[in-house]
Design a protein around this motif. Structure first.
Motif, PDB file in Angstrom:
ATOM      1  N   GLU A 273       0.834  -1.198   0.000  1.00  0.00           N
ATOM      2  CA  GLU A 273       0.000   0.000   0.000  1.00  0.00           C
ATOM      3  C   GLU A 273       0.868   1.246   0.000  1.00  0.00           C
ATOM      4  O   GLU A 273       1.816   1.355   0.769  1.00  0.00           O
ATOM      5  CB  GLU A 273      -0.925  -0.006   1.219  1.00  0.00           C
ATOM      6  CG  GLU A 273      -2.067   0.981   1.111  1.00  0.00           C
ATOM      7  CD  GLU A 273      -3.114   0.750   2.178  1.00  0.00           C
ATOM      8  OE1 GLU A 273      -4.291   1.043   1.932  1.00  0.00           O
ATOM      9  OE2 GLU A 273      -2.745   0.268   3.275  1.00  0.00           O
ATOM     10  N   VAL A 274       0.525   2.187  -0.852  1.00  0.00           N
ATOM     11  CA  VAL A 274       1.314   3.412  -0.991  1.00  0.00           C
ATOM     12  C   VAL A 274       0.370   4.616  -0.979  1.00  0.00           C
ATOM     13  O   VAL A 274      -0.821   4.504  -1.261  1.00  0.00           O
ATOM     14  CB  VAL A 274       2.137   3.419  -2.294  1.00  0.00           C
ATOM     15  CG1 VAL A 274       3.162   2.292  -2.294  1.00  0.00           C
ATOM     16  CG2 VAL A 274       1.215   3.317  -3.507  1.00  0.00           C
ATOM     17  N   THR A 275       0.946   5.765  -0.650  1.00  0.00           N
ATOM     18  CA  THR A 275       0.234   7.049  -0.718  1.00  0.00           C
ATOM     19  C   THR A 275       0.929   7.913  -1.750  1.00  0.00           C
ATOM     20  O   THR A 275       2.136   8.151  -1.659  1.00  0.00           O
ATOM     21  CB  THR A 275       0.226   7.752   0.639  1.00  0.00           C
ATOM     22  OG1 THR A 275      -0.443   6.920   1.609  1.00  0.00           O
ATOM     23  CG2 THR A 275      -0.507   9.088   0.541  1.00  0.00           C
ATOM     24  N   VAL A 276       0.173   8.366  -2.734  1.00  0.00           N
ATOM     25  CA  VAL A 276       0.749   9.181  -3.805  1.00  0.00           C
ATOM     26  C   VAL A 276       0.265  10.620  -3.655  1.00  0.00           C
ATOM     27  O   VAL A 276      -0.854  10.882  -3.207  1.00  0.00           O
ATOM     28  CB  VAL A 276       0.365   8.638  -5.197  1.00  0.00           C
ATOM     29  CG1 VAL A 276       0.893   7.226  -5.384  1.00  0.00           C
ATOM     30  CG2 VAL A 276      -1.133   8.679  -5.416  1.00  0.00           C
ATOM     31  N   THR A 277       1.122  11.546  -4.039  1.00  0.00           N
ATOM     32  CA  THR A 277       0.799  12.973  -4.012  1.00  0.00           C
ATOM     33  C   THR A 277       1.254  13.588  -5.324  1.00  0.00           C
ATOM     34  O   THR A 277       2.403  13.389  -5.742  1.00  0.00           O
ATOM     35  CB  THR A 277       1.488  13.690  -2.840  1.00  0.00           C
ATOM     36  OG1 THR A 277       1.085  13.073  -1.609  1.00  0.00           O
ATOM     37  CG2 THR A 277       1.089  15.169  -2.817  1.00  0.00           C
ATOM     38  N   GLY A 278       0.350  14.309  -5.957  1.00  0.00           N
ATOM     39  CA  GLY A 278       0.702  14.916  -7.234  1.00  0.00           C
ATOM     40  C   GLY A 278      -0.350  15.901  -7.689  1.00  0.00           C
ATOM     41  O   GLY A 278      -1.255  16.279  -6.932  1.00  0.00           O
ATOM     42  N   ALA A 279      -0.233  16.316  -8.947  1.00  0.00           N
ATOM     43  CA  ALA A 279      -1.150  17.300  -9.519  1.00  0.00           C
ATOM     44  C   ALA A 279      -2.278  16.590 -10.257  1.00  0.00           C
ATOM     45  O   ALA A 279      -2.038  15.671 -11.043  1.00  0.00           O
ATOM     46  CB  ALA A 279      -0.401  18.225 -10.471  1.00  0.00           C
TER      47      ALA A 279
ATOM     48  N   ASN B  86       4.592  14.639  -8.163  1.00  0.00           N
ATOM     49  CA  ASN B  86       5.441  15.824  -8.042  1.00  0.00           C
ATOM     50  C   ASN B  86       6.910  15.484  -8.234  1.00  0.00           C
ATOM     51  O   ASN B  86       7.688  16.301  -8.745  1.00  0.00           O
ATOM     52  CB  ASN B  86       5.239  16.472  -6.672  1.00  0.00           C
ATOM     53  CG  ASN B  86       3.832  17.030  -6.512  1.00  0.00           C
ATOM     54  OD1 ASN B  86       3.192  17.429  -7.484  1.00  0.00           O
ATOM     55  ND2 ASN B  86       3.334  17.048  -5.283  1.00  0.00           N
ATOM     56  N   GLN B  87       7.291  14.281  -7.843  1.00  0.00           N
ATOM     57  CA  GLN B  87       8.662  13.809  -8.014  1.00  0.00           C
ATOM     58  C   GLN B  87       8.638  12.468  -8.726  1.00  0.00           C
ATOM     59  O   GLN B  87       7.875  11.569  -8.353  1.00  0.00           O
ATOM     60  CB  GLN B  87       9.362  13.665  -6.664  1.00  0.00           C
ATOM     61  CG  GLN B  87       9.545  14.991  -5.930  1.00  0.00           C
ATOM     62  CD  GLN B  87      10.268  14.827  -4.607  1.00  0.00           C
ATOM     63  OE1 GLN B  87      10.463  13.715  -4.121  1.00  0.00           O
ATOM     64  NE2 GLN B  87      10.675  15.939  -4.018  1.00  0.00           N
TER      65      GLN B  87
ATOM     66  N   SER C 261      11.471   6.321  -8.777  1.00  0.00           N
ATOM     67  CA  SER C 261      12.595   5.433  -9.123  1.00  0.00           C
ATOM     68  C   SER C 261      13.542   6.060 -10.149  1.00  0.00           C
ATOM     69  O   SER C 261      13.993   5.399 -11.094  1.00  0.00           O
ATOM     70  CB  SER C 261      12.069   4.097  -9.656  1.00  0.00           C
ATOM     71  OG  SER C 261      11.220   3.481  -8.715  1.00  0.00           O
ATOM     72  N   GLY C 262      13.821   7.365 -10.008  1.00  0.00           N
ATOM     73  CA  GLY C 262      14.784   8.020 -10.883  1.00  0.00           C
ATOM     74  C   GLY C 262      14.207   8.564 -12.173  1.00  0.00           C
ATOM     75  O   GLY C 262      14.935   9.207 -12.946  1.00  0.00           O
ATOM     76  N   MET C 263      12.937   8.346 -12.440  1.00  0.00           N
ATOM     77  CA  MET C 263      12.315   8.885 -13.647  1.00  0.00           C
ATOM     78  C   MET C 263      12.036  10.384 -13.461  1.00  0.00           C
ATOM     79  O   MET C 263      11.923  10.871 -12.338  1.00  0.00           O
ATOM     80  CB  MET C 263      11.014   8.139 -13.953  1.00  0.00           C
ATOM     81  CG  MET C 263      11.218   6.691 -14.349  1.00  0.00           C
ATOM     82  SD  MET C 263       9.663   5.866 -14.817  1.00  0.00           S
ATOM     83  CE  MET C 263       8.849   5.738 -13.210  1.00  0.00           C
ATOM     84  N   ARG C 264      11.934  11.097 -14.582  1.00  0.00           N
ATOM     85  CA  ARG C 264      11.657  12.531 -14.529  1.00  0.00           C
ATOM     86  C   ARG C 264      10.167  12.773 -14.332  1.00  0.00           C
ATOM     87  O   ARG C 264       9.330  12.105 -14.953  1.00  0.00           O
ATOM     88  CB  ARG C 264      12.135  13.225 -15.798  1.00  0.00           C
ATOM     89  CG  ARG C 264      13.643  13.239 -15.957  1.00  0.00           C
ATOM     90  CD  ARG C 264      14.054  14.102 -17.131  1.00  0.00           C
ATOM     91  NE  ARG C 264      13.608  15.479 -16.967  1.00  0.00           N
ATOM     92  CZ  ARG C 264      13.803  16.446 -17.876  1.00  0.00           C
ATOM     93  NH1 ARG C 264      14.422  16.158 -19.013  1.00  0.00           N
ATOM     94  NH2 ARG C 264      13.368  17.661 -17.658  1.00  0.00           N
ATOM     95  N   ALA C 265       9.857  13.712 -13.475  1.00  0.00           N
ATOM     96  CA  ALA C 265       8.449  14.040 -13.227  1.00  0.00           C
ATOM     97  C   ALA C 265       7.845  14.715 -14.457  1.00  0.00           C
ATOM     98  O   ALA C 265       8.485  15.525 -15.125  1.00  0.00           O
ATOM     99  CB  ALA C 265       8.328  14.942 -12.009  1.00  0.00           C
ATOM    100  N   VAL C 266       6.602  14.396 -14.739  1.00  0.00           N
ATOM    101  CA  VAL C 266       5.887  14.983 -15.877  1.00  0.00           C
ATOM    102  C   VAL C 266       5.233  16.280 -15.422  1.00  0.00           C
ATOM    103  O   VAL C 266       4.491  16.285 -14.428  1.00  0.00           O
ATOM    104  CB  VAL C 266       4.833  14.001 -16.419  1.00  0.00           C
ATOM    105  CG1 VAL C 266       3.985  14.663 -17.498  1.00  0.00           C
ATOM    106  CG2 VAL C 266       5.509  12.752 -16.956  1.00  0.00           C
TER     107      VAL C 266
END
Length: 278
Positions: free
Chosen positions: A135-141, A188-189, A192-197
């Motif tokens: 289970e994870v919590t994600v934060t973004g736009a 937002n970030q 695993s090293g990928m660039r944020a969109v």
């Protein structure tokens, strides 16, 4: 000299000009207003995106359904990652690449499309980092569902297995065996090293091709006004010159012209009857 302006023909021309000029001005002003509205929407969307970055994240349910007021807002959701898809033909900093899209299975039973990041090159599942387990919590736009053919989204169909051209519930519902939210989130970030969109502006709020089409139509309608006025003065000048020539006797009237035609025919007949005429 200007009595010809009272003829039925010129009455029709004058009525057309009187109606055409305000109509063209109205249409040009309307197209200009559409362009100004798009510029205002673009500025508002840019300001909203800047302010949204500094706002506290809110639960997903509080920001649905997505509209111009909620696009770009910070959202948080909790669940477990499920199916993963790649979204090809996406540029970042003028480099070709693809999005890594993973479905987040929430407790509500629906899945939230989450763009975990961007990778350069052609889609390659072997290069994509695995999604976090558990289970994870994600934060973004928060973002609105994409429409194929708009805002650079590919309208192509028939993508290979594991790929999709648009991030939308209408598209994803055919690729996964559960319901999907009519929205998506970009982290937002990058994971695993990928660039944020980066956050995308809502549809019809940017200075896109449609906005500049409105500006082009504005110029065309106002150009029509000048063309109508130019043609009216040109016709007026021609009719005036013909009327002046008629008053000076430079243009024969109808009876004189008929007499000249009959004389020419008679002369031609005499020449054919003459023995020397061949």
């Amino acid at each position: 000299m200007y009595r010809f302006l009272l003829t039925p023909r010129w009455w029709g021309i004058n009525v057309f000009v009187v109606l055409a000029i305000p109509f063209c001005i109205f249409m040009g002003s309307w197209q200009l207003g559409r362009f100004e509205d798009r510029v205002q929407d673009h500025n508002s969307a840019t300001t909203q995106a800047e302010s949204a970055r500094h706002e506290a994240a809110r639960p997903l349910a509080e920001l649905l359904p997505v509209d111009k007021a909620t696009v770009g807002k910070q959202v948080t959701a909790r669940g477990r990652y499920g199916e993963q898809l790649l979204v090809p033909d996406r540029k970042l900093d003028d480099r070709q690449g693809y999005y890594v899209l993973t479905l987040l299975r929430t407790d509500a039973g629906q899945a939230l499309p989450v763009v975990r990041g961007w990778l350069p090159g052609d889609p390659d599942p072997a290069k994509v980092p695995a999604a976090p387990a558990g289970e994870v919590t994600v934060t973004g736009a928060l973002q609105a569902s994409e429409t194929p053919g708009d805002n650079g989204v590919s309208a192509r169909s028939g993508w290979p297995e594991g790929q999709t051209g648009a991030i939308s519930a209408a598209t994803l519902v055919n690729l996964v065996p559960y319901d999907v939210y009519d929205a998506w989130v970009t982290l937002n970030q990058g994971d695993s090293g990928m660039r944020a969109v980066p956050v995308s502006a809502p549809q019809n709020t940017g200075l896109d091709l449609k906005a500049f089409q409105n500006l082009g139509y504005t110029a065309e309608w106002f150009a029509f006004v000048g063309f109508v006025v130019f043609m009216w003065f040109r016709l007026l000048r021609r009719e005036t010159e013909l009327a002046r020539d008629a008053e000076l006797g430079l243009v024969p009237d109808g009876d004189e012209q008929e007499d000249e035609d009959r004389d020419a025919i008679a002369d031609g007949g005499d020449a054919r009857r003459s023995p020397s005429g061949v």
